[in-house]
Design a protein around this motif. Structure first.
Motif, PDB file in Angstrom:
ATOM      1  N   PRO A 371       0.817  -1.222   0.000  1.00 41.13           N
ATOM      2  CA  PRO A 371       0.000   0.000   0.000  1.00 41.13           C
ATOM      3  C   PRO A 371       0.848   1.268   0.000  1.00 41.13           C
ATOM      4  CG  PRO A 371       0.085  -0.913   2.197  1.00 41.13           C
ATOM      5  CD  PRO A 371       0.809  -1.899   1.298  1.00 41.13           C
ATOM      6  N   LEU A 372       0.217   2.365  -0.416  1.00 36.35           N
ATOM      7  CA  LEU A 372       0.878   3.661  -0.385  1.00 36.35           C
ATOM      8  C   LEU A 372       1.082   4.138   1.051  1.00 36.35           C
ATOM      9  CD1 LEU A 372       1.992   6.068  -1.945  1.00 36.35           C
ATOM     10  CD2 LEU A 372      -0.345   6.977  -2.102  1.00 36.35           C
ATOM     11  N   VAL A 392       5.362  -3.817   4.481  1.00 38.21           N
ATOM     12  CA  VAL A 392       6.039  -2.854   3.600  1.00 38.21           C
ATOM     13  C   VAL A 392       4.983  -1.911   3.049  1.00 38.21           C
ATOM     14  CG1 VAL A 392       7.441  -2.540   1.530  1.00 38.21           C
ATOM     15  CG2 VAL A 392       7.798  -4.541   2.978  1.00 38.21           C
ATOM     16  N   ALA A 393       5.217  -0.617   3.189  1.00 37.36           N
ATOM     17  CA  ALA A 393       4.281   0.394   2.692  1.00 37.36           C
ATOM     18  C   ALA A 393       5.075   1.614   2.247  1.00 37.36           C
ATOM     19  CB  ALA A 393       3.274   0.783   3.774  1.00 37.36           C
ATOM     20  N   GLY A 394       4.430   2.455   1.434  1.00 39.79           N
ATOM     21  CA  GLY A 394       5.095   3.666   0.975  1.00 39.79           C
ATOM     22  C   GLY A 394       5.465   4.590   2.119  1.00 39.79           C
ATOM     23  N   PRO A 411      10.911  11.612   2.666  1.00 41.97           N
ATOM     24  CA  PRO A 411      10.463  11.345   1.295  1.00 41.97           C
ATOM     25  C   PRO A 411       9.027  10.845   1.290  1.00 41.97           C
ATOM     26  CG  PRO A 411      11.835   9.544   2.074  1.00 41.97           C
ATOM     27  CD  PRO A 411      11.864  10.596   3.149  1.00 41.97           C
ATOM     28  N   PHE A 412       8.285  11.173   0.245  1.00 37.56           N
ATOM     29  CA  PHE A 412       6.940  10.635   0.065  1.00 37.56           C
ATOM     30  C   PHE A 412       6.900   9.886  -1.259  1.00 37.56           C
ATOM     31  CE2 PHE A 412       2.713  10.792  -1.823  1.00 37.56           C
ATOM     32  CZ  PHE A 412       1.995  10.124  -0.834  1.00 37.56           C
ATOM     33  N   GLY A 413       6.452   8.642  -1.207  1.00 37.63           N
ATOM     34  CA  GLY A 413       6.343   7.857  -2.428  1.00 37.63           C
ATOM     35  C   GLY A 413       5.824   6.475  -2.117  1.00 37.63           C
ATOM     36  N   GLY A 414       5.479   5.751  -3.159  1.00 33.80           N
ATOM     37  CA  GLY A 414       4.937   4.413  -2.998  1.00 33.80           C
ATOM     38  C   GLY A 414       5.996   3.338  -3.139  1.00 33.80           C
ATOM     39  N   VAL A 415       5.508   2.093  -3.159  1.00 32.27           N
ATOM     40  CA  VAL A 415       6.383   0.941  -3.325  1.00 32.27           C
ATOM     41  C   VAL A 415       5.583  -0.135  -4.052  1.00 32.27           C
ATOM     42  CG1 VAL A 415       5.779   0.096  -1.011  1.00 32.27           C
ATOM     43  CG2 VAL A 415       7.851  -0.747  -2.136  1.00 32.27           C
ATOM     44  N   GLY A 416       6.188  -0.761  -5.041  1.00 31.61           N
ATOM     45  CA  GLY A 416       5.463  -1.767  -5.802  1.00 31.61           C
ATOM     46  C   GLY A 416       4.316  -1.139  -6.579  1.00 31.61           C
ATOM     47  N   ALA A 417       3.125  -1.726  -6.437  1.00 33.10           N
ATOM     48  CA  ALA A 417       1.971  -1.241  -7.187  1.00 33.10           C
ATOM     49  C   ALA A 417       1.481   0.119  -6.719  1.00 33.10           C
ATOM     50  CB  ALA A 417       0.825  -2.251  -7.095  1.00 33.10           C
ATOM     51  N   SER A 418       1.959   0.609  -5.575  1.00 36.49           N
ATOM     52  CA  SER A 418       1.541   1.943  -5.115  1.00 36.49           C
ATOM     53  C   SER A 418       2.478   3.042  -5.598  1.00 36.49           C
ATOM     54  CB  SER A 418       1.424   1.981  -3.587  1.00 36.49           C
ATOM     55  OG  SER A 418       2.658   1.703  -2.960  1.00 36.49           O
ATOM     56  N   GLY A 419       3.506   2.685  -6.360  1.00 36.38           N
ATOM     57  CA  GLY A 419       4.318   3.723  -6.974  1.00 36.38           C
ATOM     58  C   GLY A 419       5.800   3.422  -6.970  1.00 36.38           C
ATOM     59  N   MET A 420       6.538   4.312  -7.611  1.00 35.16           N
ATOM     60  CA  MET A 420       8.001   4.226  -7.610  1.00 35.16           C
ATOM     61  C   MET A 420       8.573   5.630  -7.603  1.00 35.16           C
ATOM     62  SD  MET A 420       8.885   3.196 -11.574  1.00 35.16           S
ATOM     63  CE  MET A 420       7.887   1.702 -11.569  1.00 35.16           C
ATOM     64  N   GLY A 421       9.685   5.792  -6.888  1.00 33.45           N
ATOM     65  CA  GLY A 421      10.283   7.115  -6.754  1.00 33.45           C
ATOM     66  C   GLY A 421       9.660   7.873  -5.594  1.00 33.45           C
ATOM     67  N   ALA A 422      10.235   9.029  -5.271  1.00 30.50           N
ATOM     68  CA  ALA A 422       9.771   9.825  -4.136  1.00 30.50           C
ATOM     69  C   ALA A 422      10.061  11.292  -4.377  1.00 30.50           C
ATOM     70  CB  ALA A 422      10.445   9.349  -2.846  1.00 30.50           C
ATOM     71  N   TYR A 423       9.343  12.136  -3.637  1.00 31.14           N
ATOM     72  CA  TYR A 423       9.612  13.572  -3.660  1.00 31.14           C
ATOM     73  C   TYR A 423       9.297  14.166  -2.301  1.00 31.14           C
ATOM     74  CZ  TYR A 423       4.592  14.684  -4.636  1.00 31.14           C
ATOM     75  OH  TYR A 423       3.227  14.823  -4.600  1.00 31.14           O
ATOM     76  N   HIS A 424       9.250  15.480  -2.232  1.00 33.26           N
ATOM     77  CA  HIS A 424       9.163  16.329  -1.044  1.00 33.26           C
ATOM     78  C   HIS A 424      10.588  16.691  -0.608  1.00 33.26           C
ATOM     79  CE1 HIS A 424       4.846  15.114   0.383  1.00 33.26           C
ATOM     80  NE2 HIS A 424       4.889  15.492  -0.883  1.00 33.26           N
ATOM     81  N   GLY A 425      10.761  17.975  -0.308  1.00 28.27           N
ATOM     82  CA  GLY A 425      12.035  18.450   0.194  1.00 28.27           C
ATOM     83  C   GLY A 425      13.197  18.074  -0.701  1.00 28.27           C
ATOM     84  N   VAL A 426      14.293  17.682  -0.091  1.00 29.23           N
ATOM     85  CA  VAL A 426      15.500  17.355  -0.856  1.00 29.23           C
ATOM     86  C   VAL A 426      15.295  16.135  -1.732  1.00 29.23           C
ATOM     87  CG1 VAL A 426      16.560  15.870   0.924  1.00 29.23           C
ATOM     88  CG2 VAL A 426      18.008  17.146  -0.677  1.00 29.23           C
TER      89      VAL A 426
END
Length: 469
Positions: A371-372, A392-394, A411-426
């Motif tokens: 899940p995200l 395991v969760a985003g 960082p904010f982002g998903g894992v697996g089917a909830s996403g790939m990569g991250a953003y926020h701040g640095v």
């Protein structure tokens, strides 16, 4: 694909790429200026944007728009402005003993032109939060907002055109065909927020050109209530997290896992909390409507399917709103074959699923896609750490919902089917940068000892390296 559309999109992209080629490494002052313009645009037009979002939704809480769509962009821009000098700096990196006196550096560089595909549920924030990260990193930005929020999209396009040159940042409005064409453009990075099925299509389109992607998707984010939880507190915070934007939030708790003996008391406490937040649903300015007739019908269909398969529905209010406001409803006695337990809900419906031992709850979470978000409520530290270690969760919020999303230092982002990569701040800055490693060799370097012709000296040195590394 329509040829005129193809040519229009490519022309915008080529103009932005030409501007980037003229200015491949914008200065700190230039980047701060762009971020300040974005912040000022947001602050100056916050009320107009909130009104546009309300028109798009058929009613949206003004306070929720000001907090979740507008304040978040302003605070993100301020955070980036404060920290940008440090983010941009060339960083020293450690150098292994056998390479000394050489040294390592890590040099952040802009990628070029970034494409951002934004969804309808938080139409301003989910366009401008990645945009501000891309601008901070020194890129040019093209944004495709959702066709489901036409008033917001049109206003956003006008405001961006007033505050930015077209080769700095631009908004491309249009229907799903425009969106499809947009994702096929040869961006230097493509950032997509939306559903997992559409995310797969976006990834496939980007793969044709080897365009790197960040996918912020969704899924069924669970809230696990431990036996050590304060039920009243957990109920209040789950209710808030679920009903912010009427549940139309990618990190909203999708369902609750609760000890079987606490399901009924928890349901009672959630209903009580919802009624405190929203004494009425019909006409309540604080309660947001469902964005479209299609999504409203989809949610009604989830309730009908669950009822037909034996679930008990518990509405929080005995009302039938005349507009698209949907009464929050708890679902008890759900089964895995019900659609509401197989698909992301994205609305004010909340199944409460019983468990005996916490291992059953963990097994249910792990049986589905990652899940995200995951939420855990309780006071037992060992139980908390057990759940965190075995799932395991985003991202996770403990003893509340949603707020991990607002952390600029995480960082904010998903894992697996909830996403790939991250953003926020640095992490957003790094996503839209090439962190280029640079190895600076010296005139007198020990590495020359590894030049051919090879022989016993090479073998002895290699043996020594194996001992010291």
């Amino acid at each position: 694909m329509d040829q005129a559309l193809h040519e229009r999109l490519h022309l915008i992209l080529e103009q932005q790429r030409a501007a980037f080629d003229r200015e491949r490494l914008p200065s700190l002052a230039q980047r701060r200026d762009r971020l300040e313009r974005l912040r000022r645009m947001t602050a100056t037009h916050a009320q107009d944007l909130a009104e546009a979002m309300s028109r798009d939704f058929g009613h949206r809480s003004r306070h929720e728009s000001l907090l979740a769509d507008l304040f978040t962009v302003e605070s993100g821009a301020r955070h980036a402005i404060r920290h940008l000098k440090r983010w941009m700096a060339v960083r020293r990196a450690p150098t292994a003993l056998h390479f000394l006196p050489a040294s390592n550096r890590l040099m952040p560089q802009p990628l070029g032109v970034v494409g951002i595909v934004a969804p309808w549920n938080y139409p301003y924030y989910l366009a401008m939060a990645p945009a501000l990260a891309a601008l901070a990193a020194g890129n040019r930005v093209m944004i495709k907002p959702s066709e489901l929020t036409p008033a917001t999209s049109a206003l956003m396009a006008r405001l961006v055109a007033e505050h930015f040159a077209p080769d700095e940042m631009t908004v491309v409005t249009g229907d799903a065909e425009v969106g499809k064409a947009f994702t096929h453009l040869p961006f230097d990075h493509l950032f997509f927020t939306g559903s997992t099925p559409v995310g797969r299509l976006v990834a496939q389109a980007a793969a044709q050109r080897l365009t790197p992607v960040t996918l912020e998707l969704g899924g069924k984010s669970p809230a696990i209530v431990d036996r050590s939880a304060d039920l009243a507190l957990a109920a209040e915070r789950i209710a808030f997290g679920k009903l912010l934007n009427a549940g139309q939030t990618c990190v909203a708790p999708d369902y609750v896992l609760a000890p079987k003996e606490l399901v009924q008391p928890l349901a009672d406490a959630i209903v009580a909390a919802v009624r405190r937040f929203y004494p009425r649903i019909d006409g309540n300015p604080d309660y947001t409507a469902i964005v479209s007739p299609r999504h409203h019908a989809r949610l009604r269909g989830l309730l009908d399917d669950a009822r037909a398969r034996g679930a008990t529905l518990r509405p929080t209010h005995d009302e039938a709103p005349a507009d698209r406001r949907l009464v929050p409803t708890l679902l008890l006695g759900t089964t895995p074959d019900m659609t509401v337990m197989r698909e992301e809900i994205f609305g004010p419906l909340l199944p409460i699923v019983p468990y005996g031992h916490v291992s059953e709850a963990i097994a249910q979470v792990n049986a589905g896609d990652r899940p995200l978000a995951l939420y855990w409520f309780g006071e037992d530290r060992a139980a908390r750490e057990d759940v965190l270690a075995r799932t395991v969760a985003g991202g996770v919020t403990v003893n509340d919902c949603i707020w991990h999303l607002g952390q600029e230092e995480q960082p904010f982002g998903g894992v697996g089917a909830s996403g790939m990569g991250a953003y926020h701040g640095v992490w957003g800055f790094n996503t839209f940068s090439k962190l280029k490693p640079v190895f600076l060799q010296t005139r007198f370097a020990g590495t020359r000892l590894f030049h051919p012709p090879y022989g016993r000296t090479f073998d002895r040195l290699l043996g020594l390296l194996k001992k010291i590394t």
